[in-house]
Write an enzyme that holds these catalytic residues in place. Structure first.
Site, PDB file in Angstrom:
ATOM      1  N   ASP A 286       0.865  -1.167   0.000  1.00 43.65           N
ATOM      2  CA  ASP A 286       0.000   0.000   0.000  1.00 43.65           C
ATOM      3  C   ASP A 286       0.912   1.231   0.000  1.00 43.65           C
ATOM      4  O   ASP A 286       2.136   1.133   0.136  1.00 43.65           O
ATOM      5  CB  ASP A 286      -0.994  -0.002   1.168  1.00 43.65           C
ATOM      6  CG  ASP A 286      -2.207   0.867   0.847  1.00 43.65           C
ATOM      7  OD1 ASP A 286      -2.160   1.646  -0.127  1.00 43.65           O
ATOM      8  OD2 ASP A 286      -3.217   0.791   1.568  1.00 43.65           O
ATOM      9  N   TRP A 287       0.299   2.369  -0.110  1.00 47.51           N
ATOM     10  CA  TRP A 287       1.038   3.629  -0.298  1.00 47.51           C
ATOM     11  C   TRP A 287       2.048   3.853   0.842  1.00 47.51           C
ATOM     12  O   TRP A 287       1.653   4.163   1.969  1.00 47.51           O
ATOM     13  CB  TRP A 287       0.056   4.795  -0.342  1.00 47.51           C
ATOM     14  CG  TRP A 287       0.690   6.117  -0.586  1.00 47.51           C
ATOM     15  CD1 TRP A 287       1.535   6.793   0.251  1.00 47.51           C
ATOM     16  CD2 TRP A 287       0.552   6.918  -1.746  1.00 47.51           C
ATOM     17  NE1 TRP A 287       1.920   7.964  -0.312  1.00 47.51           N
ATOM     18  CE2 TRP A 287       1.328   8.085  -1.547  1.00 47.51           C
ATOM     19  CE3 TRP A 287      -0.161   6.792  -2.941  1.00 47.51           C
ATOM     20  CZ2 TRP A 287       1.404   9.102  -2.492  1.00 47.51           C
ATOM     21  CZ3 TRP A 287      -0.077   7.811  -3.864  1.00 47.51           C
ATOM     22  CH2 TRP A 287       0.697   8.947  -3.649  1.00 47.51           C
TER      23      TRP A 287
END
Ligand code: BGC
Length: 744
Positions: A286-287
């Site tokens: 994820d980011w």
């Protein structure tokens, strides 16, 4: 002579054979291996690196990269997220074509509920329990996104969520693993269409792996602490369903699971996903989640973060730059093997080949196609259909709804009435223009005919002032009916939008009280991305429609339902609590040793002394303008063998005045089980349309799969014994019951 002839023939045929072999196109694995051989270590690491484009960041954008286009030309980037549009993506792809090996970029984007034509938020769509409509919505989103240069969506989000405080409930399918799995399948099929490589297919991504929805206290990014059994029973099934549907990628999650951040979780990514389940696609972080392991306190720097993540099976690094800055050093230090790097690169290249990007890196970059495919009438009609299918009729006393077309005047009151763009909901893209969105006011104008529409805002969404009440009161007094459009702001749910207080914000419930006090019939529409708390309204407003955020066609869809040209059939995919104190609350809980028999049974039972146990609205609840009778339950037998099946049939009849759809739900309960099983579990459902008076027989088949569960060794087993069978219109509205035996 003959000998020579035969020799010539042999040479001739073997030449042909060689030519044939030589001319045979290489398979994707062969192409990947050939390319891998040409790649330097730096180029391989580049493929594992994903950068944000230039807008819509959901996390801190690292700025130390200099010119991104230069990085792409040097082969340091494998994928870019957050750029859309043919023109825009083309610029980046052209840069990739200037790199030594010309490996095309992969463009990823959160296409969550539509691209240009925005559909209802995913939780709303889940309320439709309409798998065909859900698949179609993803199909259209993919068709439009692919025409707009996107290769890959970070969807579906398949996190089970039992906590409405968590802002991201709006992105998923609610609380139930069975419904969630079917919806995950529908969405993956919709996005990927007839398979990667087709021009209208984008690669899907099952996220967030995993248990992200169980963040403690419903606070986003928070830790998750859960038994492995619950993980396997409740949280993993939708991921497995996505995988079985052929999902191309997985995204891991921000949370730690039992003390291990998901990005470095070997058990999740390697043991379960890649080994046990045999997943062949790739995992993206994820980011920034790899770098965030420093904050977690799991590693001391990005070097250790990269080591932990790649060795645990995280293939691509979204935006943390841990890989690009550290993997070469880690390989030199022998902390990461070249085999591990190759494996990750192989997975990513394979997907690029499957998408056809090596044949033509610009195949998604056709400006004419982009113009032609976006916003077609067909897409708009599907969005309207999906929107009305998502609206849940929570309450309809004295059949106040549908409204008659002969009403003299309607007062439209409330802060949502004239909203436009906001109807798209959180995670909508900035593609298309605001005029494509239909407000409630516009939708009503379209259908009101001779009915006069009056309007008063009354208050703003989070207002503390009652200054507008008087005008709203007067407006309602002049009308025959008041329709109140209330709720939470569209961006009060979504990422990082957890709320501890999920009541209707501001003074809105006070405004509802004021309008109900006029004595006029009041219909309340509730716009939200989560279950809200609105106890007074639920008890006193005669009619309530839960409209969520419905996308571009919101106003038309709500008007369709208010006027009855569409008869609502949606059912809640998540439990609505009475108040925050009940959270987490979900229908498929255990019975406990001291279950309360009724809501008033609080004498040393598992109950609150100051709050009822039952939810305000139960999982599966949702009314129709018509009524349905369930009757004539028959089981093909009372005892089944593991290898056998039981057929359950019953009659469903439309006993009201309107044609309508019902979602008939089948729940099972394993009466005695070690370990324990829930009091009720959804195991099947059927949505069907019946004309007034019409009766149909519904058949469900129960086989061993429906009875299986994970034991404490995490083996999927069945146990002989008695099973309770319940069929009804909601988890708390069971109309038919019986039981059967699973024989030894
Ligand atoms: C979200 C993901 C999303 C990603 C890219 C993250 O903050 O958690 O769901 O796909 O950003 O936008």
């Amino acid at each position: 002579m003959n000998h020579i002839k035969s020799k010539i023939l042999t040479v001739f045929f073997s030449c042909i054979a060689t030519i044939t072999i030589y001319a045979q196109p290489k398979s994707i694995p062969q192409k990947v291996e050939a390319l891998l051989k040409k790649m330097t270590l730096a180029e391989k690491i580049g493929q594992l690196n994903q950068y944000n484009g230039d807008w819509a960041a959901t996390g801190p954008v690292t700025t130390d990269v200099g010119n991104k286009l230069d990085a792409i030309k040097s082969g340091e980037v494998g994928s870019i997220l957050n750029i859309v549009g043919v023109q825009h993506t083309r610029v980046f792809q052209e840069a990739a074509m200037k790199s030594r090996l010309k490996i095309p970029l992969l463009f990823g984007q959160d296409v969550i509920h539509g691209y240009s034509v925005t559909f209802p938020i995913p939780l709303a769509e889940a309320a439709s329990w309409d798998l065909t409509a859900i698949e179609r919505s993803a199909r259209i989103a993919a068709t439009e996104a692919a025409a707009g240069g996107v290769h890959w969506t970070f969807a579906p989000m398949v996190d089970i969520a039992r906590d409405p405080r968590w802002g991201r409930v709006m992105e998923g399918a609610g609380e139930d693993p069975y419904l969630g799995s079917l919806i995950a399948t529908a969405r993956v099929k919709g996005f990927q269409g007839n398979g990667l490589g087709n021009l209208d297919a984008i690669m899907a991504c099952a996220k967030h792996f995993t248990a992200y929805g169980a963040a403690i206290g419903g606070r986003d990014y928070n830790s998750v602490d859960m038994s492995l059994r619950t993980l396997w029973e409740v949280y993993l099934p939708p991921f497995k369903a996505a995988l079985d549907a052929g999902v191309g990628t997985f995204m891991n999650s921000f949370n730690d699971l039992n003390g291990i951040p998901a990005s470095a979780n070997r058990y999740l990514q390697r043991d379960i996903l890649k080994d046990k389940w045999g997943f062949k696609g790739f995992v993206v972080s994820d980011w920034g989640s790899i770098g965030e392991m420093i904050n977690h306190g799991y590693v001391k720097d990005n070097y250790e973060a990269a080591e932990a993540a790649i060795n645990a099976g995280n293939d691509m690094d979204m935006e943390s730059r841990s890989y690009i800055n550290n993997l070469a050093k880690l390989v030199a230090a022998k902390k990461v093997s070249i085999k591990t790097i190759d494996e990750a690169v192989r997975r990513i290249l394979t997907k690029k080949y499957e998408l056809g990007l090596f044949n033509d890196p610009f195949r998604f970059s056709d400006a004419e196609r982009e113009k032609r495919i976006l916003n077609t009438d067909e897409h708009i009609a599907a969005a309207r259909d999906a929107a009305r299918k998502s609206i849940v009729l929570l309450k309809n006393d004295k059949q106040l709804l549908p409204l008659s077309k002969s009403i003299g005047s309607i007062a439209l009151i409330g802060p949502m009435t004239k909203l436009k763009k906001e109807n798209k909901g959180f995670w909508a893209l900035d593609v298309g223009d605001e005029n494509q969105v239909v407000s409630l006011y516009e939708g009503m104008q379209q259908q009101a005919g001779n009915t006069k529409l009056l309007y008063a805002k009354g208050c703003d969404i989070t207002d503390t002032s009652r200054a507008g009440f008087n005008e709203a009161y007067k407006t309602a007094m002049q009308a025959d009916v008041a329709v109140m459009a209330m709720g939470e702001r569209f961006d009060m749910t979504g990422e990082a939008k957890s709320r501890s207080n999920i009541h209707l914000p501001g003074v809105q419930e006070e405004l509802i009280k004021a309008i109900v006090a006029t004595g006029k019939p009041v219909v309340v529409l509730l716009y939200a991305g989560r279950p809200m708390v609105f106890d007074w309204t639920a008890d006193h407003a005669p009619a309530i429609l839960y409209t969520w955020w419905l996308g571009n066609q919101a106003g038309n869809a709500i008007a369709d339902v208010l006027y009855g040209s569409y008869n609502p059939a949606a059912k809640l995919p998540i439990t609505f609590p009475r108040t925050e104190g009940q959270i987490p609350i979900y229908y498929n809980h255990y019975n406990t040793g001291r279950p309360a028999k009724t809501d008033s049974d609080v004498n040393y039972t598992s109950a609150y002394i100051d709050l009822l146990n039952s939810p305000k609205f139960a999982f599966g609840h949702g009314l129709s303008y018509t009524t349905f009778k369930y009757d004539n339950l028959k089981l093909s037998k009372k005892s089944m063998l593991k290898s056998g099946a039981i057929t359950v049939s019953f009659d469903l009849q439309n006993t009201g005045k309107y044609a309508g759809e019902e979602v008939a739900q089948l729940y099972l309960r394993d009466m005695v089980s070690q370990p324990l099983r829930p009091v009720k579990e959804l195991k099947d459902f059927k949505k069907l349309m019946l004309q007034p008076g019409e009766k149909k027989t519904i058949i469900f088949t129960i086989n061993k799969d429906k009875l299986a569960f994970y034991n404490d060794q995490l083996q999927r087993i069945t146990q002989p014994g008695e099973f309770g069978l319940m069929i009804g219109s909601a988890s708390d509205d069971i109309r038919l019951q019986d039981s059967f035996e699973l024989a030894n």
